[in-house]
Design a protein around this motif. Structure first.
Motif, PDB file in Angstrom:
ATOM      1  N   SER A   1      11.323  23.314   2.767  1.00 38.45           N
ATOM      2  CA  SER A   1      10.892  24.498   2.034  1.00 38.45           C
ATOM      3  C   SER A   1      11.544  24.555   0.644  1.00 38.45           C
ATOM      4  CB  SER A   1      11.196  25.760   2.840  1.00 38.45           C
ATOM      5  OG  SER A   1      12.568  25.796   3.175  1.00 38.45           O
ATOM      6  N   LYS A   2      12.879  24.402   0.592  1.00 38.60           N
ATOM      7  CA  LYS A   2      13.546  24.447  -0.729  1.00 38.60           C
ATOM      8  C   LYS A   2      13.505  23.040  -1.344  1.00 38.60           C
ATOM      9  CE  LYS A   2      16.330  28.480   0.188  1.00 38.60           C
ATOM     10  NZ  LYS A   2      17.657  29.090   0.206  1.00 38.60           N
ATOM     11  N   HIS A   3      12.276  22.635  -1.619  1.00 37.99           N
ATOM     12  CA  HIS A   3      11.981  21.254  -1.986  1.00 37.99           C
ATOM     13  C   HIS A   3      12.632  20.851  -3.309  1.00 37.99           C
ATOM     14  CE1 HIS A   3       9.303  17.705  -2.298  1.00 37.99           C
ATOM     15  NE2 HIS A   3       9.108  17.878  -1.014  1.00 37.99           N
ATOM     16  N   ARG A   4      12.879  21.839  -4.156  1.00 36.87           N
ATOM     17  CA  ARG A   4      13.409  21.504  -5.484  1.00 36.87           C
ATOM     18  C   ARG A   4      14.712  20.727  -5.390  1.00 36.87           C
ATOM     19  NH1 ARG A   4      16.073  27.233  -7.640  1.00 36.87           N
ATOM     20  NH2 ARG A   4      15.175  28.404  -5.941  1.00 36.87           N
ATOM     21  N   TYR A   5      15.472  20.978  -4.323  1.00 39.87           N
ATOM     22  CA  TYR A   5      16.772  20.302  -4.224  1.00 39.87           C
ATOM     23  C   TYR A   5      16.613  18.824  -3.865  1.00 39.87           C
ATOM     24  CZ  TYR A   5      18.529  25.020  -4.614  1.00 39.87           C
ATOM     25  OH  TYR A   5      18.801  26.273  -5.083  1.00 39.87           O
ATOM     26  N   MET A   6      15.600  18.497  -3.092  1.00 34.49           N
ATOM     27  CA  MET A   6      15.343  17.079  -2.833  1.00 34.49           C
ATOM     28  C   MET A   6      14.800  16.420  -4.097  1.00 34.49           C
ATOM     29  SD  MET A   6      14.143  16.133   0.959  1.00 34.49           S
ATOM     30  CE  MET A   6      12.493  16.712   0.797  1.00 34.49           C
ATOM     31  N   ALA A   7      13.881  17.133  -4.752  1.00 35.76           N
ATOM     32  CA  ALA A   7      13.286  16.586  -5.971  1.00 35.76           C
ATOM     33  C   ALA A   7      14.349  16.359  -7.047  1.00 35.76           C
ATOM     34  CB  ALA A   7      12.202  17.522  -6.481  1.00 35.76           C
ATOM     35  N   ALA A   8      15.289  17.283  -7.138  1.00 36.59           N
ATOM     36  CA  ALA A   8      16.321  17.157  -8.180  1.00 36.59           C
ATOM     37  C   ALA A   8      17.151  15.889  -7.971  1.00 36.59           C
ATOM     38  CB  ALA A   8      17.226  18.386  -8.171  1.00 36.59           C
ATOM     39  N   GLN A   9      17.415  15.556  -6.722  1.00 41.74           N
ATOM     40  CA  GLN A   9      18.183  14.337  -6.458  1.00 41.74           C
ATOM     41  C   GLN A   9      17.428  13.098  -6.932  1.00 41.74           C
ATOM     42  OE1 GLN A   9      19.986  14.044  -2.428  1.00 41.74           O
ATOM     43  NE2 GLN A   9      19.075  16.064  -2.134  1.00 41.74           N
TER      44      GLN A   9
ATOM     45  N   GLU B   1       0.834  -1.191   0.000  1.00 43.52           N
ATOM     46  CA  GLU B   1       0.000   0.000   0.000  1.00 43.52           C
ATOM     47  C   GLU B   1       0.880   1.256   0.000  1.00 43.52           C
ATOM     48  OE1 GLU B   1      -3.658   1.253  -0.374  1.00 43.52           O
ATOM     49  OE2 GLU B   1      -3.242  -0.851   0.034  1.00 43.52           O
ATOM     50  N   VAL B   2       1.995   1.155   0.729  1.00 42.53           N
ATOM     51  CA  VAL B   2       2.940   2.267   0.839  1.00 42.53           C
ATOM     52  C   VAL B   2       4.354   1.716   0.667  1.00 42.53           C
ATOM     53  CG1 VAL B   2       3.802   4.156   2.276  1.00 42.53           C
ATOM     54  CG2 VAL B   2       1.443   3.396   2.539  1.00 42.53           C
ATOM     55  N   VAL B   3       5.099   2.336  -0.237  1.00 44.40           N
ATOM     56  CA  VAL B   3       6.471   1.897  -0.484  1.00 44.40           C
ATOM     57  C   VAL B   3       7.433   3.052  -0.221  1.00 44.40           C
ATOM     58  CG1 VAL B   3       8.113   1.089  -2.245  1.00 44.40           C
ATOM     59  CG2 VAL B   3       5.759   0.276  -2.276  1.00 44.40           C
ATOM     60  N   VAL B   4       8.506   2.752   0.496  1.00 45.79           N
ATOM     61  CA  VAL B   4       9.592   3.735   0.607  1.00 45.79           C
ATOM     62  C   VAL B   4      10.629   3.345  -0.451  1.00 45.79           C
ATOM     63  CG1 VAL B   4      11.431   4.668   2.044  1.00 45.79           C
ATOM     64  CG2 VAL B   4       9.196   4.133   3.056  1.00 45.79           C
ATOM     65  N   PHE B   5      10.807   4.243  -1.419  1.00 46.53           N
ATOM     66  CA  PHE B   5      11.804   4.019  -2.474  1.00 46.53           C
ATOM     67  C   PHE B   5      13.050   4.797  -2.040  1.00 46.53           C
ATOM     68  CE2 PHE B   5      13.831   5.197  -6.544  1.00 46.53           C
ATOM     69  CZ  PHE B   5      13.961   3.940  -7.120  1.00 46.53           C
ATOM     70  N   GLY B   6      14.043   4.067  -1.590  1.00 44.26           N
ATOM     71  CA  GLY B   6      15.222   4.695  -1.000  1.00 44.26           C
ATOM     72  C   GLY B   6      16.139   5.305  -2.047  1.00 44.26           C
ATOM     73  N   GLY B   7      16.522   6.548  -1.796  1.00 42.13           N
ATOM     74  CA  GLY B   7      17.456   7.201  -2.709  1.00 42.13           C
ATOM     75  C   GLY B   7      18.852   7.338  -2.126  1.00 42.13           C
ATOM     76  N   THR B   8      18.929   7.427  -0.802  1.00 41.83           N
ATOM     77  CA  THR B   8      20.200   7.790  -0.180  1.00 41.83           C
ATOM     78  C   THR B   8      21.235   6.680  -0.274  1.00 41.83           C
ATOM     79  OG1 THR B   8      18.896   9.126   1.351  1.00 41.83           O
ATOM     80  CG2 THR B   8      21.208   8.743   1.935  1.00 41.83           C
ATOM     81  N   LYS B   9      20.837   5.454   0.075  1.00 40.95           N
ATOM     82  CA  LYS B   9      21.836   4.378   0.124  1.00 40.95           C
ATOM     83  C   LYS B   9      22.333   3.992  -1.270  1.00 40.95           C
ATOM     84  CE  LYS B   9      19.864   2.801   4.431  1.00 40.95           C
ATOM     85  NZ  LYS B   9      20.577   3.803   5.198  1.00 40.95           N
ATOM     86  N   VAL B  10      21.486   4.244  -2.262  1.00 40.57           N
ATOM     87  CA  VAL B  10      21.934   3.912  -3.622  1.00 40.57           C
ATOM     88  C   VAL B  10      22.820   5.025  -4.198  1.00 40.57           C
ATOM     89  CG1 VAL B  10      19.974   4.831  -4.980  1.00 40.57           C
ATOM     90  CG2 VAL B  10      21.158   2.769  -5.745  1.00 40.57           C
ATOM     91  N   GLY B  11      22.805   6.222  -3.568  1.00 38.67           N
ATOM     92  CA  GLY B  11      23.728   7.243  -4.050  1.00 38.67           C
ATOM     93  C   GLY B  11      23.373   8.696  -3.793  1.00 38.67           C
ATOM     94  N   ALA B  12      22.098   8.991  -3.541  1.00 37.14           N
ATOM     95  CA  ALA B  12      21.721  10.407  -3.378  1.00 37.14           C
ATOM     96  C   ALA B  12      22.329  10.991  -2.104  1.00 37.14           C
ATOM     97  CB  ALA B  12      20.201  10.545  -3.338  1.00 37.14           C
ATOM     98  N   MET B  13      22.314  12.321  -2.050  1.00 35.09           N
ATOM     99  CA  MET B  13      22.825  12.998  -0.857  1.00 35.09           C
ATOM    100  C   MET B  13      21.884  12.702   0.310  1.00 35.09           C
ATOM    101  SD  MET B  13      23.624  17.015  -0.649  1.00 35.09           S
ATOM    102  CE  MET B  13      24.734  16.980  -2.042  1.00 35.09           C
ATOM    103  N   GLU B  14      20.614  12.945   0.099  1.00 36.55           N
ATOM    104  CA  GLU B  14      19.610  12.580   1.101  1.00 36.55           C
ATOM    105  C   GLU B  14      18.218  12.770   0.527  1.00 36.55           C
ATOM    106  OE1 GLU B  14      20.466  15.003   4.451  1.00 36.55           O
ATOM    107  OE2 GLU B  14      20.288  16.874   3.339  1.00 36.55           O
ATOM    108  N   VAL B  15      17.635  11.690   0.077  1.00 34.55           N
ATOM    109  CA  VAL B  15      16.222  11.753  -0.333  1.00 34.55           C
ATOM    110  C   VAL B  15      15.630  10.341  -0.377  1.00 34.55           C
ATOM    111  CG1 VAL B  15      16.659  11.705  -2.850  1.00 34.55           C
ATOM    112  CG2 VAL B  15      14.559  12.714  -1.971  1.00 34.55           C
ATOM    113  N   GLU B  16      14.456  10.232   0.216  1.00 33.77           N
ATOM    114  CA  GLU B  16      13.679   8.986   0.183  1.00 33.77           C
ATOM    115  C   GLU B  16      12.286   9.367  -0.308  1.00 33.77           C
ATOM    116  OE1 GLU B  16      15.344   6.014   1.898  1.00 33.77           O
ATOM    117  OE2 GLU B  16      16.951   7.484   1.628  1.00 33.77           O
ATOM    118  N   ALA B  17      11.703   8.520  -1.141  1.00 33.99           N
ATOM    119  CA  ALA B  17      10.340   8.801  -1.612  1.00 33.99           C
ATOM    120  C   ALA B  17       9.356   7.872  -0.918  1.00 33.99           C
ATOM    121  CB  ALA B  17      10.260   8.610  -3.122  1.00 33.99           C
TER     122      ALA B  17
END
Ligand SMILES: Cc1ncc(COP(=O)(O)O)c(C=O)c1O
Length: 347
Positions: free
Chosen positions: A239-247, A199-215
């Motif tokens: 607030s400066k959400h674009r930087y998380m989104a960009a990752q 129903e809910v999935v956490v798609f991890g971004g950080t451990k695979v390489g991002a600076m810090e972002v999980e969806a």
């Protein structure tokens, strides 16, 4: 830190594509709090990746926040979440799920790292449903790649998902290393989420390489409004959400996440082969980017004493604690060779 780090994929640097994506969005003003076009594009891409046209996506900066928020929309304060006794949500999140749900509890499924159908059925039966006198069974949480570096196959996920469905429990997938799990099984995130019926999935971004972002990906919009309030109230609406989104956008571009995960897994496979060739047992059986090895006290101490390699052993250099070795996208074959040389010298 010593030169050869196998301590964690959290210790890895950030690939250039992510840094370039940050630079790409670093121009002029853009709407804040997720109302920017980068965030909208990421949501659209994740909808497509999971094949969920109604999905809603929330980006947060830590896996703990992602899990706790995800569970908080699945489980009421008087509920309980079934999870592995080794689950990160139980062992390593400082009661964040209990905190974010407002007092729910976790019911541990007693089969070590990997939840088996039998152990899940036993935990469900053990908790029972005693009406208001006990917690209300509310959700199942499954982690892939697991905390001990194991990978559930799609068939195994299907079996767990079917039991959860039978019991009326929605399912949360802790995918802090979902990219590595998908790479190990050569399957899509969609196939994995569908097999489990998540129903809910956490798609991890950080451990695979991002600076810090999980969806946090909610299958449909039903829980999205509640989640939006919880994200903000929990202090996770950046607030400066674009930087998380960009990752996240960079990870999704040309399936970079897959490429990075395959690299990490390939180094994990080389490391496993080399360690086993030296006669050292690797405890976990499946192939992702994380290995647990069993050393004698003398070997463990000799390896540490060299001061060349860094790995996780809970500070106890003896045979009671397995050593945890994690490869990441940036790990090279030369670094794997370096570890194997140090290990050989310690044996
Ligand atoms: C399986 C799993 N889930 C969640 C997390 C939480 O991530 P964070 O440390 O970013 O809160 C981790 C981190 O190690 C993890 O291994």
């Amino acid at each position: 830190m010593s030169q050869l780090s196998f301590a964690s994929d959290n210790c890895a640097p950030v690939p250039p594509q992510i840094l370039e994506a940050l630079a790409r969005v670093n121009h002029g003003a853009m709407p804040s709090y997720g109302n920017d076009r980068e965030t909208a594009a990421v949501e659209a891409r994740l909808r497509a990746l999971f094949g969920w046209p109604e999905a809603r996506v929330f980006l947060v900066a830590s896996g703990t926040a992602a899990n706790a928020l995800a569970l908080s929309v699945l489980c009421p304060p008087y509920g309980t979440v079934f999870c592995s006794e080794k689950a990160h949500v139980h062992e390593d999140e400082c009661n964040a799920p209990e905190f974010y749900t407002g007092g729910a509890r976790l019911t541990l499924v007693r089969s070590g790292d990997v939840i088996t159908p039998e152990s899940l059925r036993a935990a469900l039966a053990g908790e029972g449903n005693r009406g208001v006198h006990g917690p209300k069974p509310a959700a199942l949480s499954v982690t892939n790649v697991t905390e001990m570096g194991n990978v559930y196959t799609l068939a195994e996920l299907e079996a767990l998902g079917a039991i959860a469905r039978e019991a009326g429990l929605p399912v949360h997938l802790d995918g802090a290393r979902l990219p590595m799990a998908c790479a190990a099984l050569d399957c899509s995130p969609r196939a994995m989420a569908e097999a489990l019926g998540a129903e809910v999935v956490v798609f991890g971004g950080t451990k695979v390489g991002a600076m810090e972002v999980e969806a946090v990906v909610l299958r449909d919009g039903a829980r999205a409004e509640e989640m939006a309030y919880r994200v903000k109230r929990g202090g996770h609406l950046h607030s400066k959400h674009r930087y998380m989104a960009a990752q996240m956008a960079a990870l999704l571009e040309d399936d970079l996440w897959q490429d990075l995960a395959r690299r990490a897994n390939a180094r994990g496979a080389s490391l496993r082969a080399g360690i086993e060739a030296l006669g050292v047992p690797v405890i976990n059986q499946t192939q992702a980017n994380m290995l647990f090895i069993r050393l004698t006290t003398r070997q463990h101490q000799a390896l540490k004493a060299q001061g060349v390699v860094h790995f996780f052993d809970e500070g106890a250099p003896d045979e009671t604690v397995p050593g945890r070795l994690v490869c990441d996208w940036s790990t090279t074959e030369a670094q794997v060779e370096g570890f194997l040389e140090a290990l050989k010298a310690a044996l």
